[in-house]
Design an enzyme around this catalytic site. Structure first.
Site, PDB file in Angstrom:
ATOM      1  N   ASN A  31       0.687  -1.118  -0.180  1.00  0.00           N
ATOM      2  CA  ASN A  31       0.328   0.241  -0.374  1.00  0.00           C
ATOM      3  C   ASN A  31       0.930   1.375  -0.409  1.00  0.00           C
ATOM      4  OD1 ASN A  31      -2.463  -1.346   0.097  1.00  0.00           O
ATOM      5  ND2 ASN A  31      -3.108  -0.955   1.975  1.00  0.00           N
ATOM      6  N   GLU A  72      -3.156  -0.447  -7.835  1.00  0.00           N
ATOM      7  CA  GLU A  72      -4.189  -0.643  -6.911  1.00  0.00           C
ATOM      8  C   GLU A  72      -5.304   1.376  -6.989  1.00  0.00           C
ATOM      9  OE1 GLU A  72      -5.218  -3.066  -3.596  1.00  0.00           O
ATOM     10  OE2 GLU A  72      -5.597  -1.532  -2.862  1.00  0.00           O
ATOM     11  N   TRP A 117     -10.663  -8.794  12.120  1.00  0.00           N
ATOM     12  CA  TRP A 117      -9.968  -7.749  11.389  1.00  0.00           C
ATOM     13  C   TRP A 117      -8.917  -7.823  11.279  1.00  0.00           C
ATOM     14  CZ3 TRP A 117      -6.885  -3.197  10.499  1.00  0.00           C
ATOM     15  CH2 TRP A 117      -6.327  -3.012   9.191  1.00  0.00           C
ATOM     16  N   ARG A 134     -15.158  -2.637   6.310  1.00  0.00           N
ATOM     17  CA  ARG A 134     -14.460  -4.159   5.833  1.00  0.00           C
ATOM     18  C   ARG A 134     -16.143  -4.739   4.856  1.00  0.00           C
ATOM     19  NH1 ARG A 134     -11.165  -2.305   4.689  1.00  0.00           N
ATOM     20  NH2 ARG A 134      -8.320  -2.852   5.317  1.00  0.00           N
ATOM     21  N   ASP A 142      -7.838 -11.454  -4.202  1.00  0.00           N
ATOM     22  CA  ASP A 142      -7.633 -10.981  -3.323  1.00  0.00           C
ATOM     23  C   ASP A 142      -7.729 -11.131  -2.573  1.00  0.00           C
ATOM     24  OD1 ASP A 142      -7.164  -7.922  -2.904  1.00  0.00           O
ATOM     25  OD2 ASP A 142      -9.137  -7.731  -2.602  1.00  0.00           O
ATOM     26  N   HIS A 177      -1.723   1.542   9.323  1.00  0.00           N
ATOM     27  CA  HIS A 177      -1.974   1.337   9.100  1.00  0.00           C
ATOM     28  C   HIS A 177      -3.053   2.907   8.791  1.00  0.00           C
ATOM     29  CE1 HIS A 177      -5.666  -0.385   5.570  1.00  0.00           C
ATOM     30  NE2 HIS A 177      -4.829  -1.433   5.553  1.00  0.00           N
ATOM     31  N   SER A 206       2.586  -2.530   5.246  1.00  0.00           N
ATOM     32  CA  SER A 206       4.051  -3.542   4.894  1.00  0.00           C
ATOM     33  C   SER A 206       5.581  -2.659   4.249  1.00  0.00           C
ATOM     34  CB  SER A 206       3.726  -4.557   4.092  1.00  0.00           C
ATOM     35  OG  SER A 206       3.839  -4.416   3.229  1.00  0.00           O
TER      36      SER A 206
HETATM   37  O1  SFD Z   1      -6.200  -5.101   3.221  1.00  0.00           O
HETATM   38  C1  SFD Z   1       5.350 -10.092  19.869  1.00  0.00           C
HETATM   39  N1  SFD Z   1      -1.981  -4.402   6.359  1.00  0.00           N
HETATM   40  C2  SFD Z   1      -1.319  -4.243   5.077  1.00  0.00           C
HETATM   41  N2  SFD Z   1      -0.004  -3.325   4.019  1.00  0.00           N
HETATM   42  C3  SFD Z   1       0.065  -3.712   3.043  1.00  0.00           C
HETATM   43  O2  SFD Z   1       1.631  -2.973   2.520  1.00  0.00           O
HETATM   44  N3  SFD Z   1      -0.734  -3.123   1.724  1.00  0.00           N
HETATM   45  C4  SFD Z   1      -1.613  -4.195   2.374  1.00  0.00           C
HETATM   46  O3  SFD Z   1      -3.091  -4.796   1.654  1.00  0.00           O
HETATM   47  C5  SFD Z   1      -2.697  -3.952   4.003  1.00  0.00           C
HETATM   48  N4  SFD Z   1      -3.916  -4.389   4.252  1.00  0.00           N
HETATM   49  C6  SFD Z   1      -3.586  -5.204   5.672  1.00  0.00           C
HETATM   50  C7  SFD Z   1      -2.461  -4.300   6.506  1.00  0.00           C
HETATM   51  C8  SFD Z   1      -2.372  -4.788   7.550  1.00  0.00           C
HETATM   52  C9  SFD Z   1      -4.243  -5.404   8.204  1.00  0.00           C
HETATM   53  C10 SFD Z   1      -3.697  -6.317  10.179  1.00  0.00           C
HETATM   54  C11 SFD Z   1      -4.797  -6.547   7.207  1.00  0.00           C
HETATM   55  C12 SFD Z   1      -4.642  -5.825   5.982  1.00  0.00           C
HETATM   56  C13 SFD Z   1      -4.978  -7.756   8.210  1.00  0.00           C
HETATM   57  C14 SFD Z   1      -0.930  -3.427   6.687  1.00  0.00           C
HETATM   58  C15 SFD Z   1       0.239  -4.477   7.281  1.00  0.00           C
HETATM   59  O4  SFD Z   1      -0.034  -5.623   7.102  1.00  0.00           O
HETATM   60  C16 SFD Z   1       0.860  -3.626   8.624  1.00  0.00           C
HETATM   61  O5  SFD Z   1       1.721  -2.082   8.720  1.00  0.00           O
HETATM   62  C17 SFD Z   1       2.669  -3.706   9.130  1.00  0.00           C
HETATM   63  O6  SFD Z   1       2.377  -5.409   9.348  1.00  0.00           O
HETATM   64  C18 SFD Z   1       2.984  -3.626  10.659  1.00  0.00           C
HETATM   65  O7  SFD Z   1       4.169  -3.879  10.987  1.00  0.00           O
HETATM   66  P1  SFD Z   1       4.313  -3.813  12.671  1.00  0.00           P
HETATM   67  O8  SFD Z   1       6.072  -4.574  12.210  1.00  0.00           O
HETATM   68  O9  SFD Z   1       4.833  -3.342  12.717  1.00  0.00           O
HETATM   69  O10 SFD Z   1       3.784  -5.152  13.156  1.00  0.00           O
HETATM   70  P2  SFD Z   1       3.318  -6.537  12.229  1.00  0.00           P
HETATM   71  O11 SFD Z   1       4.143  -6.815  11.108  1.00  0.00           O
HETATM   72  O12 SFD Z   1       1.910  -7.339  12.530  1.00  0.00           O
HETATM   73  O13 SFD Z   1       4.016  -8.177  13.686  1.00  0.00           O
HETATM   74  C19 SFD Z   1       4.427  -7.564  15.369  1.00  0.00           C
HETATM   75  C20 SFD Z   1       4.930  -8.479  15.482  1.00  0.00           C
HETATM   76  O14 SFD Z   1       5.496  -8.909  17.090  1.00  0.00           O
HETATM   77  C21 SFD Z   1       5.579  -9.657  17.873  1.00  0.00           C
HETATM   78  N5  SFD Z   1       5.000  -9.276  18.960  1.00  0.00           N
HETATM   79  N6  SFD Z   1       6.541 -10.796  19.924  1.00  0.00           N
HETATM   80  C22 SFD Z   1       6.875 -10.682  21.300  1.00  0.00           C
HETATM   81  N7  SFD Z   1       6.479 -10.557  22.624  1.00  0.00           N
HETATM   82  C23 SFD Z   1       5.731  -9.782  22.269  1.00  0.00           C
HETATM   83  N8  SFD Z   1       4.680  -9.373  23.555  1.00  0.00           N
HETATM   84  C24 SFD Z   1       4.902  -9.531  20.856  1.00  0.00           C
HETATM   85  N9  SFD Z   1       3.923  -9.516  20.270  1.00  0.00           N
HETATM   86  C25 SFD Z   1       3.501  -9.062  19.420  1.00  0.00           C
HETATM   87  C26 SFD Z   1       4.255 -10.808  16.820  1.00  0.00           C
HETATM   88  O15 SFD Z   1       3.859 -12.220  16.966  1.00  0.00           O
HETATM   89  C27 SFD Z   1       4.516 -10.144  15.297  1.00  0.00           C
HETATM   90  O16 SFD Z   1       5.929 -10.537  14.682  1.00  0.00           O
HETATM   91  S1  SFD Z   1      -5.318  -4.297   4.251  1.00  0.00           S
HETATM   92  O17 SFD Z   1      -5.571  -3.222   4.583  1.00  0.00           O
HETATM   93  O18 SFD Z   1      -5.070  -2.578   3.193  1.00  0.00           O
HETATM   94  P1  AMP Z   2      -8.021  -1.228   2.468  1.00  0.00           P
HETATM   95  O1  AMP Z   2      -8.186  -2.691   1.453  1.00  0.00           O
HETATM   96  O2  AMP Z   2      -9.292  -0.730   3.133  1.00  0.00           O
HETATM   97  O3  AMP Z   2      -7.036  -1.412   3.570  1.00  0.00           O
HETATM   98  O4  AMP Z   2      -6.746  -0.405   1.258  1.00  0.00           O
HETATM   99  C1  AMP Z   2      -6.682  -0.290   1.108  1.00  0.00           C
HETATM  100  C2  AMP Z   2      -5.305   0.843   0.474  1.00  0.00           C
HETATM  101  O5  AMP Z   2      -6.365   1.831   0.025  1.00  0.00           O
HETATM  102  C3  AMP Z   2      -4.767   1.802   1.511  1.00  0.00           C
HETATM  103  O6  AMP Z   2      -4.149   2.976   1.417  1.00  0.00           O
HETATM  104  C4  AMP Z   2      -6.103   2.630   1.739  1.00  0.00           C
HETATM  105  O7  AMP Z   2      -6.381   3.691   2.385  1.00  0.00           O
HETATM  106  C5  AMP Z   2      -6.501   2.762   0.155  1.00  0.00           C
HETATM  107  N1  AMP Z   2      -8.428   2.681   0.092  1.00  0.00           N
HETATM  108  C6  AMP Z   2      -9.189   2.112   0.097  1.00  0.00           C
HETATM  109  N2  AMP Z   2     -10.433   2.771   0.197  1.00  0.00           N
HETATM  110  C7  AMP Z   2     -10.166   4.140  -0.196  1.00  0.00           C
HETATM  111  C8  AMP Z   2     -11.114   4.839  -1.281  1.00  0.00           C
HETATM  112  N3  AMP Z   2     -12.189   4.542  -1.073  1.00  0.00           N
HETATM  113  N4  AMP Z   2     -10.217   6.298  -1.645  1.00  0.00           N
HETATM  114  C9  AMP Z   2      -9.387   5.806  -1.514  1.00  0.00           C
HETATM  115  N5  AMP Z   2      -8.383   5.466  -1.102  1.00  0.00           N
HETATM  116  C10 AMP Z   2      -8.811   3.629  -0.478  1.00  0.00           C
END
Ligand code: SFD
Ligand code: AMP
Length: 663
Positions: free
Chosen positions: A77, A147, A242, A273, A381, A418, A466
């Site tokens: 993203n 996207e 989620w 969602r 997706d 996020h 990510s």
């Molecule tokens: O669909 C301990 N994110 C998305 N990013 C994208 O680039 N594209 C996407 O498509 C993404 N989508 C998405 C995303 C997140 C989620 C939850 C969903 C969908 C369902 C965001 C990214 O995933 C997010 O920004 C990064 O992963 C953040 O990285 P970080 O490192 O801050 O968090 P992490 O990856 O969740 O890792 C956490 C780690 O900590 C461990 N942990 N270890 C030891 N002791 C403890 N007490 C601990 N507690 C946790 C975990 O095991 C893990 O390794 S979408 O929404 O757009």
């Molecule tokens: P999401 O699947 O909602 O996590 O969105 C994935 C990416 O698309 C994130 O960067 C969001 O900010 C962006 N996004 C989702 N929906 C919209 C929308 N309606 N308009 C603009 N950006 C969006």
């Protein structure tokens, strides 16, 4: 014999902690967590640490499938690419987060993030490419399929495995250590040097063993927090949220508990969602150009009433791209008016694609092939990142080309990477364009010496996702290496003994063993509370009083006071949490972290006397969004908090927002 996930009946008669060994270890630097940020740090750190330095990464799970990316993702993203600049990226994030952001941190991520994406591709992650540049890597002039403006498509089912492999290889190459399935419970301050980190303590989730780590510096990146608020799903479905159910707020709780200043902890993220399956909407909105309708079939976002709603929140509401929270706000506006449910009009989006192709002269045979490709993209997706949603569609007989699907805002989560922005208040880059009150020497260091964070841990700089989290982990690692070099003579000294720490960590196990015979039902006992029940109580209070989904995310000062009172008693009762095995011990400690985060969240919600993020939450007693700065007595400012580890008192403060990048 190790405690297993089920009670080990042989050990029940006598909880003998002498059978639990403690391993005491000393490192120069620790990476706590194994997610995107931690993997970035692991990849980077060896390049900057002094020769012979000792480094370890510690994850509560297995790095290959841990954290938010465990299931995979279908898009990256955050990618700046050739068409955008880091300054454009700052403007987008600033708008989406209603103006209150740390532009220095966002700019820094923006100028580094593409390098992480280039590495992902090099390590084997398949990036979709535009026609004409297929087979070419980004570095060879390959053009990614977008996207949206910032998001690029990937075949990402194995995203985390690929990133983890590179991280593990980098650790191994340098002879650094990796601990998997070790849950870190708390951080430890130095016995001699004030406000300075000295160690961390945790336990194995697979064997009876406690770990006490000493370190000169550490980066804590354990993600955000889930299951603080009651989810939509009930009972058998409750494991489905989620946000990944294993990120329990450890970053925020552990950093705050040693005195790290926190920022914007009122900003929770409430993503919209697909209902029940939590499938992502971004690809549908941006790639498939789908519209959403209300229950009457109207494209409500185009209505005069919705336009008026958005005007209330100008300039963000009237911006070209409506901020994430305000998109939720419009959904809630419709739902409250009885015009629900909100639906993603998948049939129309698909029809538009096919009609366009036909208009461009595609014959029936080609059209059929095109539809097959489109259909597989639609399903992929979900299959790449939220396979449960694909399962739900299949089990409900939903063909997206025929039937629209309901979408709605989820329960709130706490996160900073996020479209949310809570987290630690961190130093920005040590450069002349960064305001003095935003920097204190080491980039991404919290206000505790030697304690760094990245990804979800860094507050006021959302939308890194990510790729940005990985890049930020790399930035933090480099900065941490400099801190270690500058403090090479520092010898961390702990205040507590290893035995004291072990007794504290294993207390829920002892509580269980001492009381389990006083009941006929293991879950219900007047002498203890199981983690599952404690979590249910927490979620109920937060939902009902602190703006959960059952109240349309609305709270007030009065309701927050009640929430705080409930949490006080919950905290008292949590002393009696009981764990019959290692799994429950993990659950117990996750709850301790959750409660602390919830407490912090409530304080921030109470402190900020406005509704800054309509759609994420509302203060019924302060429904407006303030435009005045803190100097003018208003709320256009950061809200920060600091917990005093000595007294247990919280201090709340306002901090100035510097606009660095002009409009
Ligand atoms: O669909 C301990 N994110 C998305 N990013 C994208 O680039 N594209 C996407 O498509 C993404 N989508 C998405 C995303 C997140 C989620 C939850 C969903 C969908 C369902 C965001 C990214 O995933 C997010 O920004 C990064 O992963 C953040 O990285 P970080 O490192 O801050 O968090 P992490 O990856 O969740 O890792 C956490 C780690 O900590 C461990 N942990 N270890 C030891 N002791 C403890 N007490 C601990 N507690 C946790 C975990 O095991 C893990 O390794 S979408 O929404 O757009
Ligand atoms: P999401 O699947 O909602 O996590 O969105 C994935 C990416 O698309 C994130 O960067 C969001 O900010 C962006 N996004 C989702 N929906 C919209 C929308 N309606 N308009 C603009 N950006 C969006």
């Amino acid at each position: 014999m190790a405690l297993r996930n089920k009670p080990t009946w042989e050990l029940l008669a006598e909880p003998d902690l002498s059978k639990v060994p403690v391993e005491e270890l000393e490192y120069d630097a620790l990476i706590i967590g194994g997610g995107m940020a931690a993997c970035g740090a692991a990849f980077e750190i060896g390049k900057w640490m002094p020769d012979g330095a000792k480094v370890a990464m510690i994850d509560k799970a297995a790095v290959e499938r841990s954290g938010a990316v465990a299931m995979g993702l279908s898009a990256i993203n955050t990618y700046i690419g050739d068409e955008n600049t880091p300054a454009d990226y700052v403007k987008m994030v600033r708008n989406d987060l209603m103006g209150i952001v740390r532009e220095d941190l966002i700019f820094d991520t923006g100028r580094h993030v593409d390098d992480s994406v280039i590495h992902f591709e090099k390590w084997g992650l398949p990036l979709w490419k535009q026609k004409g540049s297929e087979g070419k890597k980004l570095t060879e002039g390959g053009k990614p399929v977008h996207e949206g403006r910032w998001q690029i498509m990937i075949n990402g089912e194995s995203y985390k495995c690929i990133v983890a492999e590179a991280a593990k290889n980098a650790l191994e190459e340098k002879g650094y250590d990796l601990y998997e399935r070790v849950f870190i419970v708390k951080l430890l301050l130095d016995a001699n040097k004030p406000n300075t980190i000295a160690g961390a303590v945790g336990f194995s989730t697979r064997e009876n063993k406690v770990y006490v780590f000493k370190a000169k510096a550490m980066m804590v990146a354990c993600g955000g927090a889930v299951n603080i608020f009651r989810p939509h799903s009930t009972d058998e479905g409750k494991g489905r949220c989620w946000y990944p159910v294993w990120n329990a707020g450890s970053t925020y709780a552990m950093c705050a508990q040693v005195g790290a200043e926190m920022t914007l902890m009122e900003n929770r993220f409430t993503p919209s969602r697909y209902k029940d399956g939590y499938g992502p909407v971004g690809a549908w909105f941006l790639l498939f150009k789908s519209n959403v309708t209300n229950g009457l079939g109207e494209e409500y976002v185009k209505s005069e009433a919705c336009k008026k709603e958005l005007e209330k929140y100008a300039p963000y509401g009237t911006a070209e791209v409506t901020p994430t929270c305000l998109r939720n706000h419009l959904m809630l506006f419709e739902m409250k008016a009885g015009r629900g449910p909100i639906q993603m009009d998948t049939p129309k989006a698909i029809k538009n694609f096919l009609d366009d192709a036909k208009a461009q002269g595609m014959d029936d045979k080609a059209l059929k092939k095109y539809w097959k490709q489109l259909e597989s993209e639609v399903w992929e997706d979900f299959l790449d990142m939220t396979c449960g949603q694909a399962g739900l569609w299949a089990s409900m007989n939903i063909a997206p080309e025929e039937r629209p699907s309901e979408i709605m805002p989820t329960e709130p989560y706490m996160l900073g990477s996020h479209a949310g922005a809570c987290g630690c208040w961190c130093s920005g880059p040590n450069e002349d364009w960064v305001p003095d009150d935003y920097k204190w020497g080491y980039n991404l260091m919290t206000t505790v010496n030697g304690l760094f964070t990245a990804g979800d841990g860094v507050g006021a700089s959302g939308h890194k996702f990510s790729s940005g989290s990985h890049a930020e982990g790399r930035i933090a690692a480099k900065s941490m290496a400099r801190y270690v070099r500058d403090n090479k003579d520092f010898t961390p000294t702990l205040k507590q003994t290893a035995e004291e720490l072990k007794a504290e960590i294993y207390k829920p196990v002892v509580t269980y063993y001492e009381n389990h015979e006083k009941t006929t039902d293991d879950m219900v006992n007047p002498n203890y509370i199981k983690p599952r029940h404690l979590m249910e109580r927490l979620m109920k209070y937060m939902d009902e009083y602190a703006g959960g989904w059952t109240n349309y995310y609305t709270t007030s000062g009065k309701l927050l006071d009640i929430a705080a009172q409930h949490l006080k008693y919950l905290k008292e009762d949590s002393e009696k949490m009981a764990a019959s095995g290692l799994h429950e011990l993990l659950r117990a400690w996750e709850n301790y972290h959750r409660i602390f985060v919830a407490e912090n969240h409530i304080q921030h919600l109470k402190f900020r006397e406005e509704s800054r993020y309509p759609g994420f939450y509302y203060r019924a007693d302060f429904p407006q969004t303030d435009v005045k700065t803190e100097e003018e007595g208003g709320w256009f400012c950061f809200s920060n908090s600091k917990y005093d580890p000595e007294t247990g008192e919280w201090t709340m403060m306002k901090k100035h927002v510097h606009k660095i990048i002009p409009d």
